[in-house]
Design a protein around this motif. Structure first.
Motif, PDB file in Angstrom:
ATOM      1  N   THR A   1       0.829  -1.211   0.000  1.00 42.97           N
ATOM      2  CA  THR A   1       0.000   0.000   0.000  1.00 42.97           C
ATOM      3  C   THR A   1       0.861   1.259   0.000  1.00 42.97           C
ATOM      4  OG1 THR A   1      -0.109  -0.032   2.422  1.00 42.97           O
ATOM      5  CG2 THR A   1      -1.892  -1.136   1.221  1.00 42.97           C
ATOM      6  N   THR A   2       2.188   1.093  -0.062  1.00 38.01           N
ATOM      7  CA  THR A   2       3.091   2.241   0.024  1.00 38.01           C
ATOM      8  C   THR A   2       4.214   2.118  -0.993  1.00 38.01           C
ATOM      9  OG1 THR A   2       4.449   1.150   1.709  1.00 38.01           O
ATOM     10  CG2 THR A   2       2.646   2.546   2.486  1.00 38.01           C
ATOM     11  N   MET A   3       4.832   3.241  -1.276  1.00 32.36           N
ATOM     12  CA  MET A   3       6.015   3.249  -2.130  1.00 32.36           C
ATOM     13  C   MET A   3       7.209   2.728  -1.334  1.00 32.36           C
ATOM     14  SD  MET A   3       5.313   4.176  -5.190  1.00 32.36           S
ATOM     15  CE  MET A   3       6.938   4.621  -5.855  1.00 32.36           C
TER      16      MET A   3
ATOM     17  N   GLY B   1       4.096   3.413  -8.455  1.00 31.97           N
ATOM     18  CA  GLY B   1       3.740   4.810  -8.240  1.00 31.97           C
ATOM     19  C   GLY B   1       2.508   5.211  -9.030  1.00 31.97           C
ATOM     20  N   TYR B   2       2.458   4.821 -10.322  1.00 32.00           N
ATOM     21  CA  TYR B   2       1.267   5.095 -11.122  1.00 32.00           C
ATOM     22  C   TYR B   2       0.037   4.442 -10.500  1.00 32.00           C
ATOM     23  CZ  TYR B   2       4.023   6.855 -15.130  1.00 32.00           C
ATOM     24  OH  TYR B   2       4.842   7.578 -15.956  1.00 32.00           O
TER      25      TYR B   2
ATOM     26  N   LEU C   1      -0.633   3.432  -7.348  1.00 30.36           N
ATOM     27  CA  LEU C   1      -1.098   4.004  -6.089  1.00 30.36           C
ATOM     28  C   LEU C   1      -1.674   5.401  -6.282  1.00 30.36           C
ATOM     29  CD1 LEU C   1       1.762   2.850  -3.682  1.00 30.36           C
ATOM     30  CD2 LEU C   1      -0.614   2.046  -3.685  1.00 30.36           C
ATOM     31  N   ARG C   2      -1.085   6.187  -7.161  1.00 28.31           N
ATOM     32  CA  ARG C   2      -1.560   7.561  -7.371  1.00 28.31           C
ATOM     33  C   ARG C   2      -2.875   7.601  -8.127  1.00 28.31           C
ATOM     34  NH1 ARG C   2       3.847   8.412  -8.835  1.00 28.31           N
ATOM     35  NH2 ARG C   2       3.234   8.393 -11.040  1.00 28.31           N
ATOM     36  N   GLU C   3      -3.025   6.722  -9.102  1.00 25.40           N
ATOM     37  CA  GLU C   3      -4.100   6.903 -10.075  1.00 25.40           C
ATOM     38  C   GLU C   3      -5.167   5.810 -10.081  1.00 25.40           C
ATOM     39  OE1 GLU C   3      -2.444   7.526 -13.936  1.00 25.40           O
ATOM     40  OE2 GLU C   3      -0.885   8.888 -13.218  1.00 25.40           O
TER      41      GLU C   3
ATOM     42  N   PRO D   1      -5.800   2.077  -3.784  1.00 27.70           N
ATOM     43  CA  PRO D   1      -4.933   2.206  -2.610  1.00 27.70           C
ATOM     44  C   PRO D   1      -4.174   0.935  -2.251  1.00 27.70           C
ATOM     45  CG  PRO D   1      -7.207   1.965  -1.918  1.00 27.70           C
ATOM     46  CD  PRO D   1      -7.227   2.066  -3.416  1.00 27.70           C
TER      47      PRO D   1
END
Length: 281
Positions: A130-132, A240-241, A243-245, A248
């Motif tokens: 759920t995280t980078m 990154g893409y 989680l951001r877009e 979650p």
């Protein structure tokens, strides 16, 4: 009102009940949930039937019966019912895939009539983050594949599929269905790659996606570029893409014997939370 245990094909009006079952485990059920949310329960749009198992009048378990046979939240009694229905209808799928326990039970009941399988992958760890990741810089050269780059990304996709599954996706229909799927991912902005000198050196896609969770698939590094850490920095970029877009929670599943990939995913922050199983025909 259904008052006893029974199995039937779900009707489009039962969409909310089906989604309630799928939402019990949004990570493990992401593939089927994404299809149902996009297409509903009409078999023509869904690309297969959705079987439901009811107990005391309530929908308890599902099984997607299309190109794949996928048990969903399937209890032991539901697995037996789905196996009986699958035996009666005959094998029309290219694989059985799903959470390891129910899938193993389903295959044990179907193997006498459907076997032998071309390959059985009994344990494929399901990994989630759920995280980078800390300490890994996302590859800045990994970007979305453009629609005019289909002729460049397609050979990499074919190489990945052949290496992963053991057969070419071009067999049978000449690759029309597979090419359409690749084009769909490219067109929806969920295909990512790093290009060098007109060649794909890393690629991955965000496949199944819902508001709750999405799944990274098709991770591949060109053979001559392996061992350079591109899978880790590339995965960090795709993560990154995602989680951001998209969602979650980001998941993937990997063959248990692929130790380098499992180690790379752990370094990117993925943790094992369960296991899938695949039976390939």
């Amino acid at each position: 009102m259904l008052t006893t245990t029974t199995t039937k094909v779900l009707e489009p009006a039962e969409l909310d009940d089906a989604l309630a079952v799928l939402n019990r485990d949004p990570v493990a059920n992401a593939f089927v949930a994404a299809r149902v949310q996009a297409a509903g329960l009409d078999p023509w749009r869904l690309g297969g039937e959705m079987w439901g198992w009811y107990s005391a009048g309530r929908l308890q378990s599902l099984c997607y019966a299309g190109a794949n046979l996928v048990p969903v939240c399937a209890t032991p009694a539901a697995v037996r019912a789905f196996a009986e229905r699958a035996r009666r209808s005959g094998r029309r799928c290219s694989s059985i895939v799903g959470p390891a326990g129910p899938t193993a039970a389903l295959w044990s009941l179907l193997e006498p009539s459907w076997g032998p399988a071309r390959e059985v992958r009994a344990r494929q760890p399901l990994m989630v983050t759920t995280t980078m990741p800390a300490g890994i810089t996302p590859d800045p050269l990994v970007r979305r594949v453009r629609k005019d780059e289909m002729d460049v990304i397609m050979p990499a996709c074919v190489a990945m599929f052949t290496e992963e599954v053991g057969v070419s996706p071009l067999a049978g229909d000449g690759g029309l269905i597979y090419q359409a799927r690749v084009a769909e991912l490219v067109g929806s902005g969920r295909s990512f790659a790093r290009f060098e000198n007109g060649q794909v050196v890393f690629k991955a896609e965000i496949g199944a996606a819902t508001a709750h969770a999405c799944q990274i698939q098709g991770v591949w590094v060109a053979p001559e570029y392996r061992g350079r850490g591109l899978s880790e920095t590339g995965m960090a970029a795709v993560l990154g893409y995602a989680l951001r877009e998209v969602a979650p929670v980001v998941s993937l599943y990997v063959n248990d014997f692929n130790l380098p990939a499992r180690a790379a995913y752990r370094r990117v922050g993925f943790q094992e939370v369960g296991a899938f199983m695949s039976v390939l025909f």
